[in-house]
Design an enzyme around this catalytic site. Structure first.
Site, PDB file in Angstrom:
ATOM      1  N   GLY B  20      39.861  41.372  42.473  1.00 54.33           N
ATOM      2  CA  GLY B  20      39.291  41.941  43.635  1.00 54.33           C
ATOM      3  C   GLY B  20      38.712  41.294  44.426  1.00 54.33           C
ATOM      4  O   GLY B  20      38.777  39.900  44.505  1.00 54.33           O
ATOM      5  N   VAL B  86      40.708  42.450  30.202  1.00 55.26           N
ATOM      6  CA  VAL B  86      39.794  41.875  29.352  1.00 55.26           C
ATOM      7  C   VAL B  86      39.527  43.142  28.494  1.00 55.26           C
ATOM      8  O   VAL B  86      38.751  43.956  29.277  1.00 55.26           O
ATOM      9  CB  VAL B  86      38.853  41.378  30.328  1.00 55.26           C
ATOM     10  CG1 VAL B  86      37.466  41.084  29.671  1.00 55.26           C
ATOM     11  CG2 VAL B  86      39.338  39.878  30.827  1.00 55.26           C
ATOM     12  N   GLU B 181      40.127  59.643  55.296  1.00 57.70           N
ATOM     13  CA  GLU B 181      41.307  58.787  55.602  1.00 57.70           C
ATOM     14  C   GLU B 181      42.496  59.473  55.236  1.00 57.70           C
ATOM     15  O   GLU B 181      43.469  59.762  55.955  1.00 57.70           O
ATOM     16  CB  GLU B 181      41.267  57.291  55.210  1.00 57.70           C
ATOM     17  CG  GLU B 181      40.318  56.687  56.253  1.00 57.70           C
ATOM     18  CD  GLU B 181      39.687  55.402  55.700  1.00 57.70           C
ATOM     19  OE1 GLU B 181      39.337  54.425  56.674  1.00 57.70           O
ATOM     20  OE2 GLU B 181      39.805  54.895  54.725  1.00 57.70           O
ATOM     21  N   ASP B 319      31.667  46.187  42.449  1.00 62.35           N
ATOM     22  CA  ASP B 319      31.377  47.432  42.371  1.00 62.35           C
ATOM     23  C   ASP B 319      30.725  47.733  41.138  1.00 62.35           C
ATOM     24  O   ASP B 319      30.323  48.924  40.586  1.00 62.35           O
ATOM     25  CB  ASP B 319      32.899  48.208  42.478  1.00 62.35           C
ATOM     26  CG  ASP B 319      33.264  48.577  43.940  1.00 62.35           C
ATOM     27  OD1 ASP B 319      32.506  48.040  44.854  1.00 62.35           O
ATOM     28  OD2 ASP B 319      34.263  49.180  43.985  1.00 62.35           O
TER      29      ASP B 319
END
Lengths: 461, 461
Positions: B20, B86, B181, B319
């Site tokens: 990311g 992982v 959105e 995050d």
């Protein structure tokens, strides 16, 4: 709720099955006819199948070749599009039954145009499908995109040379246009787009094999162009194996029988099947209720006016129909659509004016030629007696495909995607999803569970 | 086989988990560092998550926001990309275990950057997920695209007014940026793109509900902008329900508890979940082996230098990390990546020259502001003390997102897709696949079968 088009229940009802070239074109050509058109299809989109291999190899997005049928027909107020899988045609009662998520719908017709196309044929070996997907739908193309790119990813992580070799061997079965295009594009993807992006494998060492039981590449295009295409493929690094019949396909590879009877094995993780087609099972459904005959590939032997015996109001067109001299290609379907929509429109007019319609002229096919791309800047084309290959053929291919793509915005988007791939070595659509992998695993788990529970049940009773 | 980058085994080994914003930026910032970078991720692509809702609602293709990570890093010779999930970090032995299709791989590290992100949280009700997919991956977006468009298709074929109403009701749970959105785009899709393309339903009668347990829309953006966004949504026709807590979700709808304790039911076939996040389970894995603490959302409480207690060579960013004042947005991950890559590079240099590295300055976050689009030409934005909405905010949103998209060709393609949608009412990516529908149906059938067999078994014993 507004019901435009749904009110005119007394108008002549035309039902069309299928949203491919045949179905969509029939609907469109009936635009000005005083009839009610219902197009029923299993997918929500009109698929531009000739470019499917570019979705599979990451050049274009699925949206560019599969716009929603209902948006194409939005402004045609005499037409409606219905999602559903047609499971039965009742010739006596003149109805069509379609299924959508467990619901059955019965739709009456006055005229019926069946353009349900053809699926991949595994010549009686349907279990091959799991290991060698066909190239007939958007799902097929995205599945293959995941398998092709996934094989490189797995090879990168493998330290076992045998396994790595298996993962980097790609077998395309069937040397027709789709097979030739897939083989060429897998090779270019490896040699150009992926080159230099791995650290433990060299993607340019990928081994692409194009294999056919026939003795030539692109047999319908003639010996000269076949050899031209084959030479070009071989120059790119594709290995072409002819007179080679596939006798088995499994997870790890395929078994092949050569012309001299030798049985040999090719270890390959990723297989693509483009060897044969089987027409929609609706042909058999018709044969069971009428004098209609079908051939070995399930295609309907239509009368000279493309209708079936005893039912002049039921037409079969496109890949589902067998007409001497008409190839199973977009042109055959489009010309068939034009022909039957003309008949339907003429006869509707005659009814309206209380006159006798003109007798039907037999369908005649005009061969506009055929073409296949082999690689970037290289194609082969045949137009009438004219046969040519190379860059000029490629330009002709490019232009023609752009013209036939539906919608101006799609043309611009596709031209941009092509510019990216053909002018650089990049591809804009290499994204793969986890969905297929997950769904498949879950189905396998559950099937195992159900089987073992069934065993327990048997043992208990 | 060529093994560039794989030879320098004596160099400082940096392992990055995740592709990311955090993971990719860390790898890129280490371009000139004398270290060996291995980026391990569960997907082959770098996902530009802020535009995921546009994939779900047919504006852009998945390829435009999810290019392959290895192609982005192709020319960075000290970096390699490995596909794998992982499953474990071993702090004592300094290794990372990743799994790919049943194979386990152990990768040693000297420095570790964990940027595995967060998934959707159903606050302990994971069974909601099946009926209300989240908005975290390409798979989620394509699944939702199929569900949204599929609901209209089913409604077109249904003659039961109750069922039709249920099919045309869309509930978006969670009024953060993604929820706002999504709600806005489902409404625009229905009102503009689909308008006039059905014959038995009027898509503009679709009912979109945006629902949140909180008392405001876009809470982190402040009251003023929240009210602005809410007013705009309501003007478009979206129903905003605040102080409404979801207590149950099933196939046919959701159950909601209002602030006054009233329990009520909303019948809706299509639900979207964008209500909360749960950090990667790797946080818990770290907590079990060290003094590391995690919060309720599974986020790792990192030290001021983004490392974990007792392991100055293990960083958690994005995050997955909890840092006071840093929101779980792209900017937090990107700035974290910049910060930790600087530390790793400085310390590598010091080792090389045999000097003592500079002591680490604590990480400090620079708030560049935040924004959310509500509809075509309308967004809300907050930059420092400045708050604004409307067309100017929308232009700012457009420009910023274009700048942050990876790759020039992607920017051009996305700009073209936006031109199609914003200047006309069309959308170029409305293709849905059969895969999801088929796989789900088959999974449901098999689950039912397994359940009934289990019953039989119980009865027999």
């Amino acid at each position: 709720m507004s019901h435009p088009g749904a009110t005119a229940t007394d108008r002549h009802k035309v039902v069309i099955i299928g949203s491919g070239f045949g179905g969509l074109n029939t609907a469109q050509k009936l635009k000005r006819a005083d009839v009610d058109v219902k197009l029923i299809a299993r997918t929500t989109h009109h698929l531009f199948q000739p470019l499917l291999y570019q979705v599979a190899t990451g050049i274009i997005s699925e949206g560019e070749i599969a716009p929603p049928t209902r948006l194409i027909l939005r402004k045609q107020h005499n037409a409606q599009v219905l999602l559903g899988d047609v499971t039965h045609v009742d010739l006596a009662n003149k109805t069509v039954t379609s299924e959508l998520l467990g619901h059955d719908y019965v739709t009456p017709y006055d005229s019926l145009v069946i353009a349900a196309g053809a699926g991949q044929s595994y010549f009686g070996n349907d279990h091959f499908a799991e290991f060698a997907p066909g190239m007939k739908s958007i799902d097929d193309a995205l599945e293959l995109r995941g398998r092709i790119l996934g094989a490189f990813e797995q090879a990168e992580r493998s330290s076992d040379p045998e396994r790595r070799k298996k993962l980097l061997t790609f077998v395309v079965v069937g040397a027709g246009p789709t097979g030739v295009e897939m083989a060429g594009q897998i090779q270019e993807l490896a040699d150009q787009t992926l080159k230099g992006s791995f650290r433990h494998i060299d993607p340019t060492e990928a081994h692409v094999i194009l294999l056919d039981a026939a003795p030539a590449v692109l047999p319908p295009m003639g010996k000269k162009l076949g050899l031209k295409a084959q030479a070009r493929l071989e120059k790119m690094g594709v290995e072409v194996q002819l007179n080679a019949m596939v006798t088995d396909v499994d997870r790890n590879g395929i078994t092949v029988k050569d012309a001299d009877g030798t049985i040999r094995r090719i270890e390959a993780a990723c297989k693509v099947w483009s060897a044969g087609v089987q027409a929609s099972p609706l042909g058999r459904d018709l044969a069971e209720q009428s004098e209609t005959e079908i051939d070995r590939a399930g295609r309907v032997k239509v009368l000279p006016d493309l209708s079936i015996p005893g039912h002049p109001n039921v037409f079969v067109i496109g890949d589902m129909a067998y007409v001497e001299g008409v190839p199973g290609m977009a042109q055959g379907a489009i010309q068939g659509a034009k022909y039957v929509s003309k008949i339907i429109q003429n006869e509707a007019k005659a009814r309206e004016h209380g006159t006798i319609p003109k007798p039907r002229e037999p369908f005649s096919y005009f061969d506009k030629g055929s073409m296949a791309t082999v690689s970037k800047y290289n194609a082969v084309a045949q137009v009438g007696k004219l046969e040519f290959g190379g860059f000029i053929a490629w330009l002709a291919w490019l232009g023609l495909h752009l013209i036939y793509l539906v919608g101006f915005k799609t043309k611009v988007a596709t031209l941009l995607s092509w510019a990216v791939t053909f002018l650089s070595r990049e591809r804009g659509q290499l994204t793969i999803t986890e969905q297929q992998a997950y769904a498949r695993t879950r189905i396998e788990q559950l099937e195992d569970m159900a089987a073992s529970l069934r065993e327990t049940e048997k043992a208990a009773s």
